[in-house]
Design a protein around this motif. Structure first.
Motif, PDB file in Angstrom:
ATOM      1  N   PRO A  90       0.820  -1.207   0.000  1.00 61.38           N
ATOM      2  CA  PRO A  90       0.000   0.000   0.000  1.00 61.38           C
ATOM      3  C   PRO A  90       0.859   1.264   0.000  1.00 61.38           C
ATOM      4  CG  PRO A  90      -0.759  -1.573   1.650  1.00 61.38           C
ATOM      5  CD  PRO A  90       0.557  -2.063   1.162  1.00 61.38           C
ATOM      6  N   ARG A  91       0.344   2.317  -0.550  1.00 63.45           N
ATOM      7  CA  ARG A  91       1.153   3.531  -0.672  1.00 63.45           C
ATOM      8  C   ARG A  91       1.429   4.217   0.658  1.00 63.45           C
ATOM      9  NH1 ARG A  91      -0.277   6.476  -6.393  1.00 63.45           N
ATOM     10  NH2 ARG A  91      -0.232   4.591  -7.663  1.00 63.45           N
ATOM     11  N   ASP A  92       0.655   3.897   1.671  1.00 61.21           N
ATOM     12  CA  ASP A  92       0.915   4.500   2.980  1.00 61.21           C
ATOM     13  C   ASP A  92       1.883   3.649   3.816  1.00 61.21           C
ATOM     14  OD1 ASP A  92      -0.724   2.378   3.387  1.00 61.21           O
ATOM     15  OD2 ASP A  92      -2.225   3.441   4.576  1.00 61.21           O
ATOM     16  N   ASP A  93       2.420   2.601   3.208  1.00 60.80           N
ATOM     17  CA  ASP A  93       3.364   1.731   3.889  1.00 60.80           C
ATOM     18  C   ASP A  93       4.778   2.262   3.670  1.00 60.80           C
ATOM     19  OD1 ASP A  93       5.219  -0.547   4.375  1.00 60.80           O
ATOM     20  OD2 ASP A  93       3.342  -1.638   4.705  1.00 60.80           O
TER      21      ASP A  93
ATOM     22  N   ARG B 200       7.387   0.739   3.345  1.00 62.81           N
ATOM     23  CA  ARG B 200       8.160  -0.108   2.429  1.00 62.81           C
ATOM     24  C   ARG B 200       7.835   0.160   0.957  1.00 62.81           C
ATOM     25  NH1 ARG B 200       6.277  -5.670   4.847  1.00 62.81           N
ATOM     26  NH2 ARG B 200       4.372  -4.412   4.841  1.00 62.81           N
ATOM     27  N   TRP B 201       6.844   1.019   0.700  1.00 63.40           N
ATOM     28  CA  TRP B 201       6.457   1.316  -0.682  1.00 63.40           C
ATOM     29  C   TRP B 201       7.520   2.195  -1.314  1.00 63.40           C
ATOM     30  CZ3 TRP B 201       4.351   5.758  -3.399  1.00 63.40           C
ATOM     31  CH2 TRP B 201       3.853   5.429  -4.668  1.00 63.40           C
ATOM     32  N   ARG B 202       8.292   1.631  -2.238  1.00 66.19           N
ATOM     33  CA  ARG B 202       9.383   2.368  -2.880  1.00 66.19           C
ATOM     34  C   ARG B 202       9.268   2.169  -4.393  1.00 66.19           C
ATOM     35  NH1 ARG B 202      14.738   0.403   0.028  1.00 66.19           N
ATOM     36  NH2 ARG B 202      13.668  -1.603  -0.077  1.00 66.19           N
ATOM     37  N   PRO B 203       8.469   2.974  -5.055  1.00 67.62           N
ATOM     38  CA  PRO B 203       8.213   2.742  -6.487  1.00 67.62           C
ATOM     39  C   PRO B 203       9.435   2.938  -7.360  1.00 67.62           C
ATOM     40  CG  PRO B 203       7.334   4.859  -5.785  1.00 67.62           C
ATOM     41  CD  PRO B 203       7.762   4.154  -4.533  1.00 67.62           C
TER      42      PRO B 203
ATOM     43  N   ALA C 173      -9.634   4.354  -8.335  1.00 67.89           N
ATOM     44  CA  ALA C 173      -9.069   3.261  -7.540  1.00 67.89           C
ATOM     45  C   ALA C 173     -10.166   2.324  -7.044  1.00 67.89           C
ATOM     46  CB  ALA C 173      -8.286   3.827  -6.364  1.00 67.89           C
TER      47      ALA C 173
ATOM     48  N   ARG D  30     -10.583  -1.596  -8.017  1.00 73.92           N
ATOM     49  CA  ARG D  30     -10.597  -2.648  -7.001  1.00 73.92           C
ATOM     50  C   ARG D  30     -11.787  -3.592  -7.202  1.00 73.92           C
ATOM     51  NH1 ARG D  30      -7.974  -6.009  -5.420  1.00 73.92           N
ATOM     52  NH2 ARG D  30      -6.352  -4.401  -5.348  1.00 73.92           N
TER      53      ARG D  30
END
Length: 279
Positions: A1-4, A6-9, A187, A191
């Motif tokens: 998720p983008r609020d995580d 670990r999200w590194r696009p 979005a 989904r």
């Protein structure tokens, strides 16, 4: 998720398609600076890497057999509670728009039911159309077939609305479950579609390992695959490519011609049956 965290696009190298897209964007920005008189010339105008050969055909689409699996899954969705019935009606209508109308997911979210209108043809027969504001602010007319209008009436009645929309009505094409009349975000629509594809894939896997490959393909599918499927299936049914082009809002027949293909298995079967040497 983008609020995580670990999200590194941008972790790792860009793919080739992303590199091409970045070059296109930078080129447009330089061209604007030239038009504004800020630069004397565009340094990217001589780049040969911007040109990209079109792929010979569209590959991200559902075969008629896989499309049948998706429809069967939708028909079997639970309808025990009021919320389930409303969600089922919404899913069926959303897939109708994406497939019958060939709409993009953003077009579903930004257009309204008031854009349906009726117009008489040269024989005096009234026909329904959907005026779509599409990509780049371009408008196109999508044939609202009798089947589409039946599905529209079914969905509207499920939401407590009259079967036919009134001119200029601002009701979104697809509504949230509940009483809200606000349009769904891109979005949220995405989904809904992915959940259906994933559910249909799980149903295929439950039948055994023989269906695993088809399930994998369904899990890769997105809303845009339905638009490609619409174009592919119309081409397979020998609908005039000029009509397919106008239905989907393509700028040229070059784009539409990428849908000119048949399923590889059918191609193999018919080649085997009809192209023979007979020594």
């Amino acid at each position: 998720p983008r609020d995580d965290a670990r999200w590194r696009p941008f972790y790792g190298p860009l793919s080739a398609s992303s590199q091409r897209q970045a070059m296109v964007i930078v080129n447009v920005m330089f061209a604007w600076l030239v038009q504004a008189g800020y630069l004397a010339g565009n340094p990217l105008s001589l780049s040969r890497q911007r040109a990209r050969r079109a792929r010979p055909r569209i590959v991200r689409y559902l075969s008629p057999e896989l499309w049948l699996e998706v429809k069967t899954y939708i028909q079997g969705m639970p309808v025990q509670t009021a919320r389930e019935r409303e969600h089922h009606a919404r899913v069926r209508w959303l897939f109708t728009l994406l497939y019958l109308g060939g709409l993009r997911i953003t077009e579903v979210g930004t257009n309204t039911m008031g854009r349906f209108f009726r117009r008489g043809d040269e024989n005096g027969t009234d026909r329904w159309w959907l005026e779509v504001m599409g990509k780049g602010g371009k408008e196109r007319l999508v044939p609202a077939t009798a089947e589409m209008m039946t599905e529209l009436g079914t969905y509207r009645r499920a939401r407590g609305l009259p079967a036919l929309p009134s001119p200029g009505e601002d009701t979104p094409l697809v509504l949230p479950v509940g009483r809200s009349l606000k349009p769904l975000t891109r979005a949220a629509l995405h989904r809904i579609v992915k959940d259906v594809f994933n559910g249909a894939a799980q149903s295929l896997r439950a039948r055994g390992e023989d269906h695993a490959q088809r399930a994998d393909r369904l899990e890769q599918a997105s809303a845009h695959w339905l638009r490609h499927s619409a174009g592919s299936h119309m081409a397979d049914q020998q609908v005039d490519l000029r009509l397919v082009r106008d239905n989907l809002g393509h700028a040229s027949l070059t784009t539409t011609s990428q849908y000119l293909h048949v399923d590889d298995d059918r191609r193999h079967r018919e080649t085997d049956e009809k192209h023979r040497i007979d020594w």
